[in-house]
Design a protein around this motif. Structure first.
Motif, PDB file in Angstrom:
ATOM      1  N   GLY A 125       0.818  -1.196   0.000  1.00 26.97           N
ATOM      2  CA  GLY A 125       0.000   0.000   0.000  1.00 26.97           C
ATOM      3  C   GLY A 125       0.859   1.256   0.000  1.00 26.97           C
ATOM      4  N   VAL A 126       0.203   2.410  -0.094  1.00 31.31           N
ATOM      5  CA  VAL A 126       0.947   3.674  -0.119  1.00 31.31           C
ATOM      6  C   VAL A 126       1.703   3.893   1.189  1.00 31.31           C
ATOM      7  CG1 VAL A 126      -0.647   4.737  -1.755  1.00 31.31           C
ATOM      8  CG2 VAL A 126      -1.070   4.971   0.698  1.00 31.31           C
ATOM      9  N   ASP A 127       1.289   3.206   2.252  1.00 27.98           N
ATOM     10  CA  ASP A 127       1.961   3.321   3.544  1.00 27.98           C
ATOM     11  C   ASP A 127       3.032   2.258   3.746  1.00 27.98           C
ATOM     12  OD1 ASP A 127      -0.067   1.404   3.497  1.00 27.98           O
ATOM     13  OD2 ASP A 127      -0.528   1.597   5.621  1.00 27.98           O
ATOM     14  N   ARG A 128       3.255   1.439   2.732  1.00 30.23           N
ATOM     15  CA  ARG A 128       4.262   0.369   2.834  1.00 30.23           C
ATOM     16  C   ARG A 128       5.142   0.300   1.592  1.00 30.23           C
ATOM     17  NH1 ARG A 128       3.802  -4.166   6.107  1.00 30.23           N
ATOM     18  NH2 ARG A 128       5.625  -4.841   4.899  1.00 30.23           N
ATOM     19  N   GLY A 129       5.504   1.453   1.036  1.00 25.81           N
ATOM     20  CA  GLY A 129       6.380   1.479  -0.127  1.00 25.81           C
ATOM     21  C   GLY A 129       5.672   1.368  -1.455  1.00 25.81           C
ATOM     22  N   GLY A 130       4.341   1.458  -1.433  1.00 22.29           N
ATOM     23  CA  GLY A 130       3.584   1.375  -2.671  1.00 22.29           C
ATOM     24  C   GLY A 130       3.299   2.741  -3.252  1.00 22.29           C
ATOM     25  N   GLY A 131       2.061   2.945  -3.714  1.00 23.63           N
ATOM     26  CA  GLY A 131       1.743   4.171  -4.413  1.00 23.63           C
ATOM     27  C   GLY A 131       2.209   4.071  -5.853  1.00 23.63           C
ATOM     28  N   MET A 132       2.614   5.210  -6.415  1.00 24.89           N
ATOM     29  CA  MET A 132       3.113   5.241  -7.782  1.00 24.89           C
ATOM     30  C   MET A 132       4.646   5.214  -7.750  1.00 24.89           C
ATOM     31  SD  MET A 132       2.877   5.522 -11.043  1.00 24.89           S
ATOM     32  CE  MET A 132       3.565   6.287 -12.508  1.00 24.89           C
ATOM     33  N   PRO A 133       5.332   4.175  -8.243  1.00 24.81           N
ATOM     34  CA  PRO A 133       4.777   3.088  -9.061  1.00 24.81           C
ATOM     35  C   PRO A 133       4.609   1.763  -8.329  1.00 24.81           C
ATOM     36  CG  PRO A 133       7.129   3.154  -9.391  1.00 24.81           C
ATOM     37  CD  PRO A 133       6.816   4.224  -8.366  1.00 24.81           C
ATOM     38  N   GLY A 134       4.998   1.689  -7.030  1.00 26.02           N
ATOM     39  CA  GLY A 134       5.110   0.415  -6.345  1.00 26.02           C
ATOM     40  C   GLY A 134       3.871  -0.451  -6.364  1.00 26.02           C
ATOM     41  N   THR A 135       2.707   0.134  -6.027  1.00 25.97           N
ATOM     42  CA  THR A 135       1.476  -0.664  -5.987  1.00 25.97           C
ATOM     43  C   THR A 135       1.168  -1.244  -7.357  1.00 25.97           C
ATOM     44  OG1 THR A 135       0.568   0.640  -4.159  1.00 25.97           O
ATOM     45  CG2 THR A 135      -0.998  -0.600  -5.507  1.00 25.97           C
ATOM     46  N   TYR A 136       1.313  -0.428  -8.399  1.00 22.27           N
ATOM     47  CA  TYR A 136       1.005  -0.881  -9.752  1.00 22.27           C
ATOM     48  C   TYR A 136       1.960  -1.984 -10.209  1.00 22.27           C
ATOM     49  CZ  TYR A 136      -1.737   3.391  -9.720  1.00 22.27           C
ATOM     50  OH  TYR A 136      -2.624   4.373  -9.403  1.00 22.27           O
ATOM     51  N   LEU A 137       3.230  -1.819  -9.904  1.00 18.25           N
ATOM     52  CA  LEU A 137       4.200  -2.844 -10.280  1.00 18.25           C
ATOM     53  C   LEU A 137       3.896  -4.164  -9.588  1.00 18.25           C
ATOM     54  CD1 LEU A 137       7.486  -0.735 -10.246  1.00 18.25           C
ATOM     55  CD2 LEU A 137       6.206  -1.524 -12.250  1.00 18.25           C
ATOM     56  N   ASP A 138       3.442  -4.087  -8.330  1.00 11.85           N
ATOM     57  CA  ASP A 138       3.074  -5.300  -7.599  1.00 11.85           C
ATOM     58  C   ASP A 138       1.869  -5.982  -8.235  1.00 11.85           C
ATOM     59  OD1 ASP A 138       5.123  -4.821  -5.847  1.00 11.85           O
ATOM     60  OD2 ASP A 138       3.842  -4.401  -4.110  1.00 11.85           O
ATOM     61  N   VAL A 139       0.822  -5.216  -8.474  1.00 11.49           N
ATOM     62  CA  VAL A 139      -0.400  -5.788  -9.054  1.00 11.49           C
ATOM     63  C   VAL A 139      -0.104  -6.370 -10.431  1.00 11.49           C
ATOM     64  CG1 VAL A 139      -2.706  -5.213  -9.945  1.00 11.49           C
ATOM     65  CG2 VAL A 139      -1.961  -4.334  -7.716  1.00 11.49           C
ATOM     66  N   ALA A 140       0.677  -5.646 -11.218  1.00 13.87           N
ATOM     67  CA  ALA A 140       1.019  -6.125 -12.554  1.00 13.87           C
ATOM     68  C   ALA A 140       1.822  -7.416 -12.488  1.00 13.87           C
ATOM     69  CB  ALA A 140       1.818  -5.050 -13.293  1.00 13.87           C
ATOM     70  N   ARG A 141       2.801  -7.445 -11.624  1.00 15.79           N
ATOM     71  CA  ARG A 141       3.665  -8.627 -11.519  1.00 15.79           C
ATOM     72  C   ARG A 141       2.877  -9.839 -11.034  1.00 15.79           C
ATOM     73  NH1 ARG A 141       9.345  -8.700  -8.035  1.00 15.79           N
ATOM     74  NH2 ARG A 141      10.049 -10.784  -8.665  1.00 15.79           N
TER      75      ARG A 141
END
Length: 315
Positions: A125-141
């Motif tokens: 999540g945005v509170d755990r290193g996600g947001g742009m681009p982290g969350t998207y890269l995770d979901v995509a992967r």
């Protein structure tokens, strides 16, 4: 061993408390949804009504990265494989502190009992290193991993591919369906993005620009702003390239987090671009019912999924 029921109740209290804060700043207030001049008030499910139940468990959990949140739960029906399956994405205002993938366990189990496998994605999540681009890269992967490894778990990875997501996960399901239309060479698109045929948004929050500019957004302005970064055309479905997937939005008229007005606004924006975004509403239910296996709104979603996958008994 920790007490499972006690842990679930504690989690319900935590999520419920956070959601109450979110509802307090959302249009209409708790249990009320304002649409134009009409205000409906009706009893709706609280988070404790769902999270306080005995929690079903997945058949396997696999990692797609080194972070503790880069995981997928796999739900496999009984009987002869391969089984048709869906990719599932949880919500929680894009914040790990609010919700993780196990909030979807009850409908994942319901689909499993109806012969549908589930690829339930966790992400930062945005509170755990996600947001742009982290969350998207995770979901995509994680979604791409379904295409390459889902078959090892008895899941059918070709045929009709469905992505379904709740709340913030609804945004991510729509984003995942649009991802192949991003420009070649873009990091979020990747080299061989999985194709999605149908994206189902369960009380989704698709418009990041509107959310970041709003003082009444259910998740506050910070979360959608963090999810957008500087790239609405890469992250916000109303502004992303139009894809080929069918998009279906399920909303409940007593939902203060994501009222049907959000879905209508998204559908109108897409209509101006020559694309359709369907909307199915249910009266007298709220945000929790969208992922509660015994609700009327979930029954409609399940029926659509079974029909799309060609499973007998679909209503």
């Amino acid at each position: 061993m920790p007490d499972q029921k006690g842990g679930a109740m504690a989690k319900a209290a935590r999520i419920g408390g956070l959601m109450l804060l979110l509802v307090a700043c959302s249009p209409g207030g708790a249990g009320r949804t304002r649409e134009g001049d009409a205000v409906r008030a009706s009893p709706v499910m609280a988070w404790s009504n769902l999270l306080g139940r005995a929690q079903p468990r997945p058949d396997a959990t696999i990692a797609y990265g080194d972070d503790a949140l880069q995981l997928v739960d796999v739900w496999v029906p009984k009987g002869k494989a391969p089984h048709p399956a869906v990719i599932m994405i949880h919500g929680g205002c894009w914040q790990t502190a609010i919700a993780e993938r196990d909030i979807m366990n009850w409908i994942a189990d319901d689909l499993r009992t109806h012969g549908v496998g589930v690829w339930n994605i966790e992400y930062r999540g945005v509170d755990r290193g996600g947001g742009m681009p982290g969350t998207y890269l995770d979901v995509a992967r994680a979604a791409d991993l379904f295409a390459s490894k889902g078959g090892r778990y008895g899941l059918k990875t070709d045929g009709v591919r469905i992505a379904i997501g709740h709340s913030a996960g609804g945004h991510l399901a729509l984003w995942l369906a649009r991802r192949p239309a991003l420009a070649r060479g873009d990091a979020l698109r990747g080299e061989a993005p999985i194709g999605i045929d149908v994206a189902i948004s369960q009380g989704g929050l698709p418009d990041l620009r509107a959310g970041a500019a709003s003082v009444g957004h259910a998740c506050g302005a910070a979360a959608p702003k963090a999810m957008a970064g500087e790239g609405y055309a890469l992250t916000s479905p109303p502004e992303m390239p139009v894809g080929t997937a069918r998009e279906v939005q399920f909303h409940n008229d007593s939902d203060p987090i994501a009222p049907p007005a959000y879905a209508r606004a998204y559908a109108a924006a897409m209509a101006k671009r020559g694309a359709a975004a369907e909307l199915v509403t249910t009266e007298g239910e709220g945000h929790v019912e969208l992922i509660a296996p015994d609700s009327r709104s979930w029954a409609k979603q399940r029926a659509l999924i079974l029909k799309l996958l060609g499973i007998r008994g679909a209503e």
